[in-house]
Design an enzyme around this catalytic site. Structure first.
Site, PDB file in Angstrom:
ATOM      1  N   TYR A 148       0.852  -1.186   0.000  1.00 34.14           N
ATOM      2  CA  TYR A 148       0.000   0.000   0.000  1.00 34.14           C
ATOM      3  C   TYR A 148       0.890   1.240   0.000  1.00 34.14           C
ATOM      4  O   TYR A 148       1.865   1.303   0.762  1.00 34.14           O
ATOM      5  CB  TYR A 148      -0.886   0.032   1.241  1.00 34.14           C
ATOM      6  CG  TYR A 148      -2.358  -0.073   0.957  1.00 34.14           C
ATOM      7  CD1 TYR A 148      -2.990   0.832   0.101  1.00 34.14           C
ATOM      8  CD2 TYR A 148      -3.128  -1.046   1.562  1.00 34.14           C
ATOM      9  CE1 TYR A 148      -4.338   0.748  -0.152  1.00 34.14           C
ATOM     10  CE2 TYR A 148      -4.481  -1.150   1.321  1.00 34.14           C
ATOM     11  CZ  TYR A 148      -5.086  -0.245   0.460  1.00 34.14           C
ATOM     12  OH  TYR A 148      -6.433  -0.331   0.212  1.00 34.14           O
TER      13      TYR A 148
ATOM     14  N   GLU B  55      -0.544   4.736  -0.154  1.00 30.31           N
ATOM     15  CA  GLU B  55      -1.443   5.893  -0.193  1.00 30.31           C
ATOM     16  C   GLU B  55      -0.661   7.189   0.003  1.00 30.31           C
ATOM     17  O   GLU B  55       0.207   7.289   0.865  1.00 30.31           O
ATOM     18  CB  GLU B  55      -2.521   5.770   0.881  1.00 30.31           C
ATOM     19  CG  GLU B  55      -3.643   4.824   0.511  1.00 30.31           C
ATOM     20  CD  GLU B  55      -4.808   4.928   1.480  1.00 30.31           C
ATOM     21  OE1 GLU B  55      -4.632   5.513   2.563  1.00 30.31           O
ATOM     22  OE2 GLU B  55      -5.892   4.408   1.150  1.00 30.31           O
TER      23      GLU B  55
ATOM     24  N   ASP C  39      -8.453  14.969 -23.822  1.00 25.94           N
ATOM     25  CA  ASP C  39      -8.321  13.541 -23.528  1.00 25.94           C
ATOM     26  C   ASP C  39      -7.657  12.892 -24.741  1.00 25.94           C
ATOM     27  O   ASP C  39      -8.288  12.723 -25.785  1.00 25.94           O
ATOM     28  CB  ASP C  39      -9.708  12.952 -23.272  1.00 25.94           C
ATOM     29  CG  ASP C  39      -9.663  11.463 -22.950  1.00 25.94           C
ATOM     30  OD1 ASP C  39      -8.627  10.818 -23.185  1.00 25.94           O
ATOM     31  OD2 ASP C  39     -10.692  10.930 -22.489  1.00 25.94           O
TER      32      ASP C  39
ATOM     33  N   THR D 244      -4.909   7.497 -21.291  1.00 22.64           N
ATOM     34  CA  THR D 244      -4.626   6.153 -20.824  1.00 22.64           C
ATOM     35  C   THR D 244      -3.184   5.842 -21.202  1.00 22.64           C
ATOM     36  O   THR D 244      -2.543   6.590 -21.937  1.00 22.64           O
ATOM     37  CB  THR D 244      -5.562   5.117 -21.469  1.00 22.64           C
ATOM     38  OG1 THR D 244      -5.442   5.218 -22.884  1.00 22.64           O
ATOM     39  CG2 THR D 244      -7.002   5.338 -21.065  1.00 22.64           C
TER      40      THR D 244
ATOM     41  N   LYS E  37      -3.062   2.251 -24.877  1.00 22.18           N
ATOM     42  CA  LYS E  37      -3.487   2.260 -26.279  1.00 22.18           C
ATOM     43  C   LYS E  37      -2.241   2.468 -27.154  1.00 22.18           C
ATOM     44  O   LYS E  37      -1.377   1.601 -27.198  1.00 22.18           O
ATOM     45  CB  LYS E  37      -4.568   3.316 -26.490  1.00 22.18           C
ATOM     46  CG  LYS E  37      -5.839   3.037 -25.679  1.00 22.18           C
ATOM     47  CD  LYS E  37      -6.924   4.033 -25.963  1.00 22.18           C
ATOM     48  CE  LYS E  37      -8.212   3.707 -25.238  1.00 22.18           C
ATOM     49  NZ  LYS E  37      -8.204   4.049 -23.812  1.00 22.18           N
TER      50      LYS E  37
ATOM     51  N   ARG F  93      -2.574  -1.130 -18.457  1.00 19.93           N
ATOM     52  CA  ARG F  93      -3.867  -0.484 -18.378  1.00 19.93           C
ATOM     53  C   ARG F  93      -3.854   0.503 -17.223  1.00 19.93           C
ATOM     54  O   ARG F  93      -3.606   0.137 -16.067  1.00 19.93           O
ATOM     55  CB  ARG F  93      -4.974  -1.520 -18.192  1.00 19.93           C
ATOM     56  CG  ARG F  93      -4.975  -2.595 -19.273  1.00 19.93           C
ATOM     57  CD  ARG F  93      -6.229  -3.417 -19.258  1.00 19.93           C
ATOM     58  NE  ARG F  93      -7.375  -2.650 -19.695  1.00 19.93           N
ATOM     59  CZ  ARG F  93      -7.675  -2.413 -20.984  1.00 19.93           C
ATOM     60  NH1 ARG F  93      -6.914  -2.894 -21.954  1.00 19.93           N
ATOM     61  NH2 ARG F  93      -8.733  -1.717 -21.294  1.00 19.93           N
TER      62      ARG F  93
END
Length: 416
Positions: free
Chosen positions: A51, A53, A197, A223, A226, A232
């Site tokens: 983790y 955070e 975007d 993203t 692509k 991803r």
């Protein structure tokens, strides 16, 4: 994967079946790609155990010193790749990156102006079915129905009328180059912020094959899976003046702990995108897309806007009495994976559609070039012209498999 095979043979078997599908088929989904071995290796590491955070130097858990270094490398490489002042690499997806931008600069019921879904936009740009369309007052622009390209004069007129707080540009099914500077100027003129975007075209933007919005629009989202050919996930780039509000919107605003194994894989993909080999790859994507588009036109199929400037083309099937869903199914039986897609002046439902979207990033990664794209275009035409002939479709599938086996997903380990 011997441990998985022993522990969970059901999942192991399905993974193998998917591997066979990818190896033996032509993946022409414009939003998909094949990651490098090194990217996949980074995703499959013990980094997933931790983790982390917060942000580098400001974590809420101990033991994050190596994760801090990895995230800093990813941010620095992304900034270098696009010439950005600030980058956030924590968003789990492109949609979450978009939502974080909205959270950073909008209040509920504020106004957004964006490209409609039927005209090439994306769900997360304010479509009524999406959270963005439920929280904000969204108006849409589209393409000119005669030319099927964006008319910036008309968009400016609409912006003056709507007076949005944020103008969103960038698309998921638009085959032409987008003038991001024009959008930024329209936004400035009406007192709005602007967001681009570039999820689909980011790999073309960083390679200089499409103009980049970074440093032009207020925010840029993308993203990484692509045309960038990474894992991803999502990213956000912005100026230093927006850095604090963006970071707060991502964490704690939108999500908790980042996926550190994915951020490491993002860093690897950014390193790859900084190479000359990657730039040549991006050039080949566009060459392949144009070759495939012209081959389809030679076979008497109509393309939305009459061609392509980027990695995808939209095939209009409305004059063939074939729905996009029917075409997708038939081509799938032939080992050619595409997706049904709406087109301007769409008459059918989003589950049927009048078109299909065809992209070249994956086949280009596998090493296919113009000659192969001409063959693929002929196969697509042959299936669609014989859509009820299973014998023809079976013949095409055999030829598709033979071609794919010449271009393995992972031929060898590369030197970068």
């Amino acid at each position: 994967m011997s441990s998985l095979a022993l522990f969970d043979p059901e999942i192991f078997d399905l993974i193998n079946k998917e591997h066979k599908r990818q190896v033996e088929g032509l993946e022409l989904i414009a939003s998909e790609n094949v990651v490098a071995r090194e990217v996949m290796e980074a995703m499959g590491t013990i980094l997933t155990n931790k983790y982390a955070e917060g942000y580098p130097g400001k974590r809420y858990y101990g033991g994050c010193e190596f994760h801090d270094a990895i995230e800093n490398i990813a941010r620095d490489r992304l900034c270098k790749l696009f010439g950005a002042e600030h980058a956030n690499v924590q968003p789990h997806s492109g949609s979450q990156a978009n939502e974080a931008v909205y959270l950073s600069c909008l209040k509920p019921k504020d106004k957004i102006l964006s490209q409609s879904l039927n005209n090439g936009g994306h769900l997360s740009h304010g479509d009524p079915a999406n959270m963005s369309g439920k929280f904000f007052d969204v108006s849409f622009y589209g393409v000119d129905y005669d030319t099927e390209v964006l008319d910036y004069g008309t968009i400016e007129e609409l912006a003056r009328k709507v007076k949005p707080n944020l103008i969103v540009c960038g698309a998921s099914a638009y085959p032409r180059e987008i003038d991001f500077k024009a959008f930024a100027e329209i936004a400035e003129d009406v007192g709005a912020k602007s967001m681009a975007d570039i999820a689909h075209i980011s790999g073309l933007c960083c390679a200089g094959l499409h103009n980049s919005p970074v440093g032009v629009t207020t925010y840029t989202t993308s993203t990484t899976h692509k045309t960038l050919r990474g894992p991803r996930g999502g990213v956000i780039m912005c100026g230093k003046e927006s850095a604090n509000s963006i970071d707060k919107a991502v964490f704690p605003g939108m999500q908790g702990g980042p996926l550190m194994h994915v951020i490491a894989a993002k860093a690897v993909c950014f390193r790859e995108a900084l190479t000359d080999d990657y730039k040549e790859y991006a050039r080949q994507i566009v060459k392949n897309s144009r070759t495939l588009a012209s081959t389809l036109e030679d076979n008497n199929f109509r393309l939305v806007s009459g061609g392509t400037d980027n990695h995808l083309c939209l095939l209009d099937l409305s004059d063939k009495n074939i729905s996009g869903q029917r075409a997708e199914t038939a081509l799938g039986k032939a080992g050619i994976t595409v997706n049904k897609n709406t087109i301007p002046r769409e008459d059918l439902t989003p589950f049927e559609t009048s078109g299909i979207r065809i992209g070249t990033p994956t086949i280009t990664t596998r090493g296919m070039k113009e000659d192969e794209c001409r063959q693929i275009g002929d196969w697509i035409a042959k299936v669609l012209k014989n859509i009820d002939n299973n014998n023809v479709i079976s013949e095409v599938k055999k030829e598709v498999t033979a071609l794919c086996l010449k271009y393995p997903l992972y031929p060898e380990i590369r030197d970068i």
